[in-house]
Write a protein that holds these residues in place. Structure first.
Motif, mmCIF file in Angstrom:
data_model
loop_
_atom_site.group_PDB
_atom_site.id
_atom_site.type_symbol
_atom_site.label_atom_id
_atom_site.label_comp_id
_atom_site.label_asym_id
_atom_site.label_seq_id
_atom_site.Cartn_x
_atom_site.Cartn_y
_atom_site.Cartn_z
ATOM 1 N N GLU A 1 52.890 53.492 33.077
ATOM 2 C CA GLU A 1 53.080 54.757 32.351
ATOM 3 C C GLU A 1 53.029 54.704 30.930
ATOM 4 O O GLU A 1 52.662 55.783 30.186
ATOM 5 N N SER A 2 53.327 53.722 30.162
ATOM 6 C CA SER A 2 53.295 53.510 28.877
ATOM 7 C C SER A 2 51.849 53.292 28.353
ATOM 8 O O SER A 2 51.574 53.341 26.828
ATOM 9 N N GLY A 3 50.845 53.038 29.193
ATOM 10 C CA GLY A 3 49.659 53.037 28.779
ATOM 11 C C GLY A 3 49.554 51.445 28.401
ATOM 12 O O GLY A 3 48.114 51.158 28.165
ATOM 13 N N THR A 4 50.063 50.363 28.478
ATOM 14 C CA THR A 4 49.775 49.094 28.410
ATOM 15 C C THR A 4 49.497 48.486 29.868
ATOM 16 O O THR A 4 49.742 48.862 30.736
ATOM 17 N N PRO A 5 48.729 47.366 29.815
ATOM 18 C CA PRO A 5 48.490 46.730 30.928
ATOM 19 C C PRO A 5 49.630 46.251 31.745
ATOM 20 O O PRO A 5 50.619 45.797 31.154
ATOM 21 N N SER A 6 49.326 46.356 33.273
ATOM 22 C CA SER A 6 50.450 45.854 33.994
ATOM 23 C C SER A 6 50.492 44.545 34.355
ATOM 24 O O SER A 6 49.527 43.844 34.429
ATOM 25 N N THR A 7 51.368 43.618 34.010
ATOM 26 C CA THR A 7 51.423 42.480 34.232
ATOM 27 C C THR A 7 52.703 41.798 35.269
ATOM 28 O O THR A 7 53.288 40.896 34.958
ATOM 29 N N THR A 8 52.777 42.959 36.065
ATOM 30 C CA THR A 8 54.026 42.680 36.951
ATOM 31 C C THR A 8 53.918 41.296 38.119
ATOM 32 O O THR A 8 54.780 40.866 38.536
ATOM 33 N N GLU A 9 52.555 41.268 38.418
ATOM 34 C CA GLU A 9 52.317 40.100 39.398
ATOM 35 C C GLU A 9 51.946 38.846 38.359
ATOM 36 O O GLU A 9 50.904 39.083 37.506
ATOM 37 N N ALA A 10 52.352 37.795 38.661
ATOM 38 C CA ALA A 10 52.028 36.401 37.729
ATOM 39 C C ALA A 10 50.742 36.028 38.139
ATOM 40 O O ALA A 10 50.088 36.290 39.155
ATOM 41 N N ASP A 11 50.181 35.483 37.071
ATOM 42 C CA ASP A 11 48.771 34.890 37.461
ATOM 43 C C ASP A 11 48.764 33.860 38.416
ATOM 44 O O ASP A 11 47.488 33.442 38.986
ATOM 45 N N THR A 12 49.845 32.951 38.691
ATOM 46 C CA THR A 12 49.757 31.904 39.435
ATOM 47 C C THR A 12 49.755 32.378 41.035
ATOM 48 O O THR A 12 49.729 31.616 41.748
ATOM 49 N N ALA A 13 49.966 33.778 41.357
ATOM 50 C CA ALA A 13 49.770 34.227 42.599
ATOM 51 C C ALA A 13 48.534 34.300 43.185
ATOM 52 O O ALA A 13 47.582 34.308 42.272
ATOM 53 N N GLU A 14 48.164 34.314 44.577
ATOM 54 C CA GLU A 14 46.769 34.273 45.085
ATOM 55 C C GLU A 14 46.100 35.556 44.399
ATOM 56 O O GLU A 14 46.824 36.519 44.547
ATOM 57 N N PRO A 15 44.955 35.306 43.999
ATOM 58 C CA PRO A 15 44.265 36.514 43.388
ATOM 59 C C PRO A 15 43.939 37.631 44.495
ATOM 60 O O PRO A 15 43.695 37.213 45.777
ATOM 61 N N ASP A 16 43.982 38.809 44.210
ATOM 62 C CA ASP A 16 43.447 39.644 45.036
ATOM 63 C C ASP A 16 41.849 39.436 45.377
ATOM 64 O O ASP A 16 40.869 39.521 44.541
ATOM 65 N N THR A 17 41.749 39.541 46.740
ATOM 66 C CA THR A 17 40.660 39.144 47.279
ATOM 67 C C THR A 17 39.496 40.600 47.626
ATOM 68 O O THR A 17 38.324 40.525 48.028
ATOM 69 N N SER A 18 40.090 41.728 47.379
ATOM 70 C CA SER A 18 39.382 43.221 47.539
ATOM 71 C C SER A 18 38.578 43.145 46.309
ATOM 72 O O SER A 18 38.647 42.395 45.287
ATOM 73 N N SER A 19 37.608 43.983 46.531
ATOM 74 C CA SER A 19 36.511 44.099 45.408
ATOM 75 C C SER A 19 37.302 44.792 44.238
ATOM 76 O O SER A 19 37.988 45.811 44.338
ATOM 77 N N TYR A 20 36.936 44.661 43.094
ATOM 78 C CA TYR A 20 37.476 45.228 41.881
ATOM 79 C C TYR A 20 36.415 45.697 40.890
ATOM 80 O O TYR A 20 35.385 44.788 40.853
ATOM 81 N N GLU A 21 36.262 46.519 39.795
ATOM 82 C CA GLU A 21 35.554 46.903 38.834
ATOM 83 C C GLU A 21 35.948 46.354 37.445
ATOM 84 O O GLU A 21 37.172 46.458 37.093
ATOM 85 N N VAL A 22 34.887 45.730 36.639
ATOM 86 C CA VAL A 22 35.322 45.497 35.346
ATOM 87 C C VAL A 22 34.012 45.971 34.502
ATOM 88 O O VAL A 22 33.054 46.307 34.836
ATOM 89 N N CYS A 23 34.539 46.563 33.369
ATOM 90 C CA CYS A 23 33.719 47.152 32.618
ATOM 91 C C CYS A 23 33.711 46.734 31.136
ATOM 92 O O CYS A 23 34.791 46.129 30.457
ATOM 93 N N MET A 24 32.532 46.519 30.245
ATOM 94 C CA MET A 24 32.553 46.036 29.050
ATOM 95 C C MET A 24 31.434 46.596 28.233
ATOM 96 O O MET A 24 30.274 46.467 28.971
ATOM 97 N N GLU A 25 31.619 47.070 27.113
ATOM 98 C CA GLU A 25 30.482 47.645 26.538
ATOM 99 C C GLU A 25 29.727 46.565 25.868
ATOM 100 O O GLU A 25 30.283 45.464 25.484
ATOM 101 N N PRO A 26 28.492 46.512 25.670
ATOM 102 C CA PRO A 26 27.600 47.601 25.901
ATOM 103 C C PRO A 26 26.886 47.782 27.263
ATOM 104 O O PRO A 26 26.031 48.739 27.416
ATOM 105 N N ASN A 27 27.249 47.005 28.186
ATOM 106 C CA ASN A 27 26.639 46.840 29.407
ATOM 107 C C ASN A 27 27.223 47.518 30.647
ATOM 108 O O ASN A 27 26.816 46.982 31.786
ATOM 109 N N GLY A 28 28.107 48.162 30.251
ATOM 110 C CA GLY A 28 28.822 48.891 31.656
ATOM 111 C C GLY A 28 29.632 48.280 32.454
ATOM 112 O O GLY A 28 30.092 47.277 32.094
ATOM 113 N N CYS A 29 29.611 48.554 33.727
ATOM 114 C CA CYS A 29 30.557 48.222 34.519
ATOM 115 C C CYS A 29 29.940 47.375 35.766
ATOM 116 O O CYS A 29 28.756 47.569 36.128
#
Length: 410
Positions: free
Chosen positions: A47-75
């Motif tokens: 809600e504050s507009g900052t990235p959520s980091t409630t899950e530790a990086d050391t947990a098993e990664p989410d295996t579902s698909s996800y979108e990443v975006c970066m200019e200038p080449n889109g998503c």
């Protein structure tokens, strides 16, 4: 050509006004970009507009698909976290190491010259580039190398790929279809960007963290950096009592007496420590930089006329690490021996310091910021020690904390 062996001589692109859109920019569709404010959001917003980091990086990664975006080449939609990937420059290599992803790095431009000495100062961190394929150490690679490496992600933007690999847009489309997406952005300074939104260091780190689903590490580095800068700047004297500082290249090209004074306000991770430590507020050349470029070209007479009290030498750490160069002999010697340059206060007072690598991610940024603070205020922070580790009591940030973030122990 080894891009990092040219000592960053100004190129034709340096003379272009930042933000001038080139026609090639219209080829790229993208999602909303960011400025150099270092306040991008990546991952799941709170809600504050900052990235959520409630899950530790050391947990098993989410295996579902996800979108990443970066200019200038889109998503791009990823079905899983990339296990094998390539990058080009040392800054993104630093980023993937910081995010705990070194094991997946299979290729980079110049792995043999990667400055592992910084990482050697971190307890429990080992950076071995021996098995990383060198993309450009023997010249421009053939397109077939991309097929041979067969990575899950090319962490390289279209513009650098076309510049350094001599690829066409059709080649990149072919490789994206047959191998893996190109997902990256030039972040050193405003070159090869053609008007697209420009990422700062931590904005870029957020984007790569999203690729690896390692947002917690990225946020931990951002917090460490912000705490360091706040601590250092809180100890600075008033602006009127700070030394005047010129950020320049000199005595390397041509007749050896041409001076390139670089603008410290230019965005990009190359100048981030300069901006973080407020050098633009006491830059004696402020207000003189031409609109069409990010540097002033002059001679020793110009340097003496402005007479800076401190000089920080652009890409000086690269010179310091180069076994074929000597900062003392190749940089300082000619300045001290010249009858005009030797009269400049910074030179006569021996306050010319090597500063920064060409490239820096979050780890090298901390070391470069520490080095710069020591160069400016040695009476407060201790004398700068170049590539040597300062005594523990004179270290300005916690090496163990950096190591813990890299290793996921935080």
């Amino acid at each position: 050509m080894n891009d990092d062996s040219r000592f960053d001589e100004p190129t034709r692109r340096d003379y272009l006004t930042y933000g001038a859109a080139a026609a090639v920019g219209s080829l790229f569709a993208g999602c909303a970009g960011q400025s150099d404010s270092e306040t991008t959001q990546t991952g799941t917003p709170t809600e504050s507009g900052t990235p959520s980091t409630t899950e530790a990086d050391t947990a098993e990664p989410d295996t579902s698909s996800y979108e990443v975006c970066m200019e200038p080449n889109g998503c791009h939609t990823l079905d899983a976290v990339p296990e094998k990937f390539m990058v080009y420059h040392q800054g993104p290599v630093d980023m993937v190491i910081a995010l705990g992803q070194l094991d997946g790095l299979v290729a980079s431009a110049f792995p043999s010259t990667f400055p592992t000495a910084y990482f050697d100062q971190l307890p429990g961190v080992s950076v071995d580039m021996e098995d990383v394929t060198a993309l450009s150490e023997d010249g421009t690679p053939d397109k077939e190398v991309f097929y041979e490496l067969d990575v899950d992600m090319h962490l390289i933007g279209h513009h650098p790929a076309m510049e350094y690999f001599e690829l066409e847009e059709t080649d990149i489309a072919e490789l994206e279809e047959n191998v893996a997406p190109f997902h990256g952005s030039w972040m050193r300074r405003p070159d090869y960007t053609d008007g697209h939104p420009y990422y700062g260091l931590y904005e870029g780190l957020d984007k790569y963290a999203a690729v690896f689903q390692s947002q917690a590490r990225g946020e931990a580095f951002r917090s460490l950096h912000d705490e360091l800068v706040a601590d250092l700047t809180s100890q600075f004297p008033p602006v009127e009592d700070r030394p005047t500082v010129a950020y320049l290249n000199t005595n390397y090209w041509g007749d050896g007496k041409t001076v390139y004074v670089r603008d410290p306000t230019v965005p990009g991770y190359q100048t981030k420590p300069l901006r973080d430590l407020e050098i633009p507020e006491h830059d004696p050349f402020a207000g003189q930089y031409p609109a069409e470029s990010n540097f002033i070209q002059g001679d020793y007479e110009l340097l003496l006329e402005v007479d800076p009290e401190v000089i920080v030498y652009h890409a000086g750490m690269n010179v310091l690490r180069d076994p074929e160069k000597s900062f003392e002999n190749d940089i300082l010697g000619p300045l001290r021996d010249d009858p005009v340059a030797s009269e400049v206060t910074a030179i006569s007072d021996e306050r010319v310091y090597p500063y920064h690598e060409f490239e820096q991610g979050p780890v090298m940024n901390l070391f470069n910021t520490e080095l710069l603070a020591k160069a400016l205020y040695p009476e407060t922070f201790g004398e700068p020690t170049g590539m040597e580790a300062p005594a523990e009591e004179n270290q300005l940030f916690d090496r163990q904390r950096v190591a813990d973030i890299i290793n996921g122990d935080f």
